[in-house]
Design an enzyme around this catalytic site. Structure first.
Site, PDB file in Angstrom:
ATOM      1  N   SER A 122       0.882  -1.132  -0.180  1.00 36.93           N
ATOM      2  CA  SER A 122       0.126  -0.029  -0.080  1.00 36.93           C
ATOM      3  C   SER A 122       0.856   1.187   0.145  1.00 36.93           C
ATOM      4  CB  SER A 122      -0.989   0.024   1.074  1.00 36.93           C
ATOM      5  OG  SER A 122      -2.200  -0.797   0.974  1.00 36.93           O
ATOM      6  N   LYS A 125       0.016   3.635  -2.628  1.00 39.34           N
ATOM      7  CA  LYS A 125      -0.707   4.818  -2.759  1.00 39.34           C
ATOM      8  C   LYS A 125      -0.295   6.303  -2.741  1.00 39.34           C
ATOM      9  CE  LYS A 125      -4.610   2.280  -0.572  1.00 39.34           C
ATOM     10  NZ  LYS A 125      -4.241   1.003  -0.663  1.00 39.34           N
ATOM     11  N   SER A 179      -5.887   3.310   4.417  1.00 38.23           N
ATOM     12  CA  SER A 179      -5.465   2.445   3.305  1.00 38.23           C
ATOM     13  C   SER A 179      -6.610   1.882   2.499  1.00 38.23           C
ATOM     14  CB  SER A 179      -4.393   1.459   3.783  1.00 38.23           C
ATOM     15  OG  SER A 179      -3.560   0.913   2.787  1.00 38.23           O
TER      16      SER A 179
END
Length: 418
Positions: A122, A125, A179
């Protein structure tokens, strides 16, 4: 035979067209350096023992490109440890690669395998944020689609619902605090133009290339594992630097809680989310960052902090949460970075657009012919060395080879005529 010689010459021209401009020489006083061409084995990184875990087989990384491994300086082209001379030994961590850099000056203070390919989870991102924050109006209200909700079962989600209407700012906070993978899909779709989410991922890859993150290739906007998806500790530092240059991102990254509004039409109540990055609660001077985890990537982390007017960022990949969690390992490396003199450096973070401008510059050999040199390629990249060369250069080379081959055959044919 001559056709083969022409092909080899054309290949050399193509390769020359893709070589980035030489970067600054390695800083003096750098120790534990092993360049790609050196015979000296890399210096092992300090590693903390971690419990054995089962994980999927690691994907094969793209072929190593020496020029990419030296982005930021030749001292960074090592699979091992690189630190300034006389620097204290960095703390032992479980991360397989990491890097500490100055957000303001761009100096790289040290790292472990800074250009080693790894899967991002993640922390990808952040690339989505660097790409889409300038494109999207945070006050705009958007509707979540069924396609946005197509995420891996059991993966992280903020709790948005199909048909729900949310301000884009709320979607950003759902992405960065919790997230949310569905939030990533929404933002990629909105910023991707007519091509939707696919266009958003393409824009992410274009932004990575613009930033100089040549080892980064996004397949999913959220960081959920995808074939051919990679990054490096160095690339993450470039991406994080772009994020922390944005005041809106800095505000989001330090937001502790946010309320997700109720959706009466979908019969869902409002609820509160909390920032899961423990660095902002437990590390003095924390500026925020991003956590990540998948079974394949293991724990990944990006964090930044300020101390004495100095802002540092740490990136780490492939970590295990024992004996210390990702943010704790990041905090220990930040402490190490802050302990170094301000002029310490083993390399630097390249500036946005620097490598594209360098690759687009016309070399003297081509200038004499009047032929312009195409800009560096951008967008989704294919596997292998050819993925780095502009399509226009390849097309021109193929056409040129075909023409030369035809002329050679005609010339040979005339010589054979009685």
């Amino acid at each position: 035979m001559k056709v083969r010689l022409l092909a080899a010459t054309a290949t050399a021209v193509i390769l020359a067209a893709g070589v980035p401009a030489p970067l600054a020489a390695a800083p003096t006083g750098v120790t534990a350096v092993a360049t790609a061409s050196a015979a000296v084995p890399p210096t092992p990184c300090p590693r903390a023992p971690a419990p054995k875990v089962s994980r999927p087989p690691r994907p094969s990384p793209p072929p190593a490109v020496p020029g990419e491994r030296a982005v930021g300086g030749p001292a960074l082209a090592t699979a091992g440890l690189v630190v300034p001379a006389a620097a204290p030994r960095p703390p032992a961590v479980t991360a397989t690669s990491w890097l500490v850099a100055d957000l303001d000056t761009g100096q790289v203070l040290g790292g472990c395998g800074p250009h080693e390919h790894a899967t991002p989870a993640s922390v990808q991102k952040l690339l989505l944020a660097a790409t889409m924050l300038p494109r999207l109006d945070p006050a705009q209200v958007v509707t979540v689609t069924d396609g946005d909700m197509d995420i891996e079962p059991g993966s992280s989600a903020v709790g948005l619902v199909a048909g729900g209407r949310y301000r884009i700012e709320t979607v950003w906070l759902g992405l960065l605090l919790q997230s949310g993978n569905e939030a990533a899909n929404v933002l990629a779709r909105l910023g991707g133009g007519p091509d939707g989410m696919a266009g958003g991922v393409r824009a992410m890859n274009e932004e990575a290339h613009r930033l100089g993150a040549l080892q980064t290739h996004a397949v999913t906007p959220s960081g959920l594992d995808g074939k051919g998806q990679f990054t490096s500790a160095y690339d993450l530092a470039l991406i994080a630097r772009a994020c922390f240059a944005d005041p809106t991102f800095r505000r989001y990254a330090l937001t502790e809680t946010h309320r997700i509004p109720a959706q009466p039409a979908q019969r869902t109540k409002g609820f509160e989310i909390q920032n899961e990055n423990q660095l902002i609660y437990r590390y003095p001077g924390a500026l925020g960052g991003k956590t990540g985890f998948t079974d394949l990537a293991r724990h990944t982390y990006v964090g930044a902090a300020e101390r004495g007017g100095r802002r540092l960022v740490v990136t780490l990949l492939g970590a295990e949460p024992q004996p210390a969690r990702g943010w704790e390992q990041g905090g220990a490396l930040l402490d190490w970075g802050f302990s170094l003199p301000r002029d310490s450096a083993v390399g630097r973070l390249v500036e946005p657009g620097e490598l594209i401008v360098s690759a687009a510059a016309t070399p003297p050999a081509l200038a004499a012919t009047g032929d312009p040199r195409p800009a560096a390629a951008s967008g989704p990249l294919e596997d292998g060395l050819v993925r780095r060369w502009p399509a226009a250069v390849l097309a021109a080379a193929v056409l040129g080879l075909a023409t030369l081959a035809l002329l050679w055959r005609r010339r040979s044919g005339r010589r054979r005529t009685p």
